[in-house]
Design a protein around this motif. Sequence first.
Motif, PDB file in Angstrom:
ATOM      1  N   VAL A  24     -57.156  17.648   8.669  1.00 60.04           N
ATOM      2  CA  VAL A  24     -57.977  18.034  10.183  1.00 60.04           C
ATOM      3  C   VAL A  24     -58.501  19.584   9.466  1.00 60.04           C
ATOM      4  O   VAL A  24     -59.712  20.000  10.024  1.00 60.04           O
ATOM      5  CB  VAL A  24     -56.766  18.730  11.036  1.00 60.04           C
ATOM      6  N   THR A 103     -52.429  14.056   9.678  1.00 60.67           N
ATOM      7  CA  THR A 103     -53.084  13.269  11.342  1.00 60.67           C
ATOM      8  C   THR A 103     -52.651  12.005  11.381  1.00 60.67           C
ATOM      9  O   THR A 103     -52.767  11.609  12.395  1.00 60.67           O
ATOM     10  CB  THR A 103     -54.383  13.740  11.661  1.00 60.67           C
ATOM     11  N   THR A 110     -50.678  19.158  20.304  1.00 65.07           N
ATOM     12  CA  THR A 110     -51.263  20.191  20.805  1.00 65.07           C
ATOM     13  C   THR A 110     -51.322  21.954  21.481  1.00 65.07           C
ATOM     14  O   THR A 110     -52.371  21.901  22.163  1.00 65.07           O
ATOM     15  CB  THR A 110     -53.213  19.951  20.607  1.00 65.07           C
ATOM     16  N   MET A 148     -61.284  17.610  19.145  1.00 68.52           N
ATOM     17  CA  MET A 148     -59.984  16.322  19.187  1.00 68.52           C
ATOM     18  C   MET A 148     -60.283  15.939  19.832  1.00 68.52           C
ATOM     19  O   MET A 148     -59.759  14.571  20.098  1.00 68.52           O
ATOM     20  CB  MET A 148     -58.958  17.384  18.433  1.00 68.52           C
ATOM     21  N   ALA A 197     -53.403  15.330  21.964  1.00 74.88           N
ATOM     22  CA  ALA A 197     -54.851  14.409  21.446  1.00 74.88           C
ATOM     23  C   ALA A 197     -54.243  13.182  21.323  1.00 74.88           C
ATOM     24  O   ALA A 197     -54.478  12.795  19.942  1.00 74.88           O
ATOM     25  CB  ALA A 197     -55.116  14.827  19.868  1.00 74.88           C
ATOM     26  N   TYR A 225     -55.917  10.712  17.923  1.00 75.04           N
ATOM     27  CA  TYR A 225     -57.111  11.371  17.328  1.00 75.04           C
ATOM     28  C   TYR A 225     -56.364  11.684  15.583  1.00 75.04           C
ATOM     29  O   TYR A 225     -55.434  12.028  15.265  1.00 75.04           O
ATOM     30  CB  TYR A 225     -57.319  13.024  17.566  1.00 75.04           C
ATOM     31  N   ALA A 537     -56.898  23.597  13.678  1.00 73.31           N
ATOM     32  CA  ALA A 537     -58.324  23.211  13.711  1.00 73.31           C
ATOM     33  C   ALA A 537     -59.044  24.893  14.359  1.00 73.31           C
ATOM     34  O   ALA A 537     -60.238  24.437  13.744  1.00 73.31           O
ATOM     35  CB  ALA A 537     -58.057  21.927  14.808  1.00 73.31           C
TER      36      ALA A 537
END
Length: 551
Positions: A24, A103, A110, A148, A197, A225, A537
Amino acid sequence: MSQNSTADRRPSSDADVCVVGSGVAGALVAYTLSSRGHDVVILEAGQRFDPGNRLEQMEQSLRPHGSLLDIWNMGGPRDQYVTSGGAYYPLNQTRVKAVGGTTLHWLGITPRLHQKDFEMNTRYGLAADWPIDYEDLRPYYAAAEQEMGVAGTQDNPFEPPRETDYPMDAFPASYSDTLFADACDELEITMHSTPQARNSEAYDGRSQCVGFSTCIPVCPSGAKYSADVHVRKAEAEGARVIDRAPVQRIEHDSTGETVDAAVYATPSGDTYRQDADAFVLACGAVETPRLLLLSESPQYPDGLANSSGAVGRYFMDQPIVSVTGELEQPTNQEPIGYHTRESHQFYDHDDPQPGSVKLVFENVNPESVVRPMLSGGDMTSRENVFDFAMGDSWGDEVLDKIESNYPNNRVRLLANPELLPRRENRVTLDESKTDDFGNPVPDVSWNIGSHARETMEFIREVQYDIFDELGATIVSETDLADPPPASHKMGTTRMGTNPEKSVVTPQLRTHDLDNLYIASSSVFVTGGAMNPTLTIAALALKAGEHIDNAL
């Protein structure tokens, strides 16, 4: 899946930026810079998996001999490691080396860190403060949620301040969450939605979640995601990905102030040097310090960017505290993922102990009757795929047998307590063992301190109280003396303003080398008790902005 060993893996000429790693952090840095007109090349140690094969991968994972390691080609000589701390660290079960990184097999949870996570020393006299605060990262959190695709609702009274709604509505509470609700009301424990996500509606060209409930190891629909989404977006902006190209070392110029090249190997046995104006290490909290330590030179005999001696130190994860119970009723109707509700009620506190902890109400998937059917039943008797349940039975007797063997009456509580950074928790090189390129493997030394252990005991009592109120019979619980990690690797190249105590600046550039940046959970100063991916992120977007300004 791609196993192409004949692809052109020669270096790119005239690259502005070389990104090492395509998880990510690497994917978002690459996308940010390529979309701003920079020529970007990504070097990824693992292979590229075809998203079109993920339904097949899910089926493979359900088969009796399917394993997480096999599905994502993890383990083997490439991924050798050792663990020497007081607590065993199962490194290969916590990471994926492939385009998209870890991921590819995460849950998609998240949350943002809370304000106090950036101010642990100022507030409590513990650990250290970040050189940035929550307000510095707040706009990048919002941007990361948009990129995301995060589903959530502002129903969490303990959440740090935010400026906008989530991109998508939250998922409804699972059936098992509703069972916990009354017990929590009685105990005055607030449940709220879980930001994640995972698409609660079609978003960014990806479908709504259809409830396979196999987020780990693989999402077949693409609703969850994964970072290969932004790898493809970066490629659409002109970035180039060289997969199966593990970087062996980073080389600097004669002054020792600037990185010249990333030296990488290929499946054909060739070794190349990738030149660029700027370099970004985005390979996580284990491989990033390992690569720096492997890149020792006469100017940096203790490893590149390691004049502070902090490279590899302050390794963090979060131990898992779990309790499973049984009720005299069904608990898992129409599952919609692993969990949809949690509580941050025990996160912010006035006193330094117990520490922060996040409580999770898990949507337990019962053992599926499909799994033994896929195994071929009892092949030792009649070679009948239905023998596992039927044998000589029929009708209601079969149904009773299935219900007895595969009960749908379990509930589970999880908790992630914070683990304070400890200088002796670290990643080093084990010279006695090498990978398939002859490089020393990483040694992960991980111990759980008294602060985290006190927090674990505190939240275990809360879990017992909820199960008592619920009327559940406890059938299993994690051993507090030897808890598994949450697979949230952090620390090892910490951020700071003092070059004698930290590795990177608040702009994510290394103190020692002018054009070397790090975008990774490795720059975390403290880890809190939240899942780290959204913060990774947000920091990657911040790093991309700083690099863009510097080029």
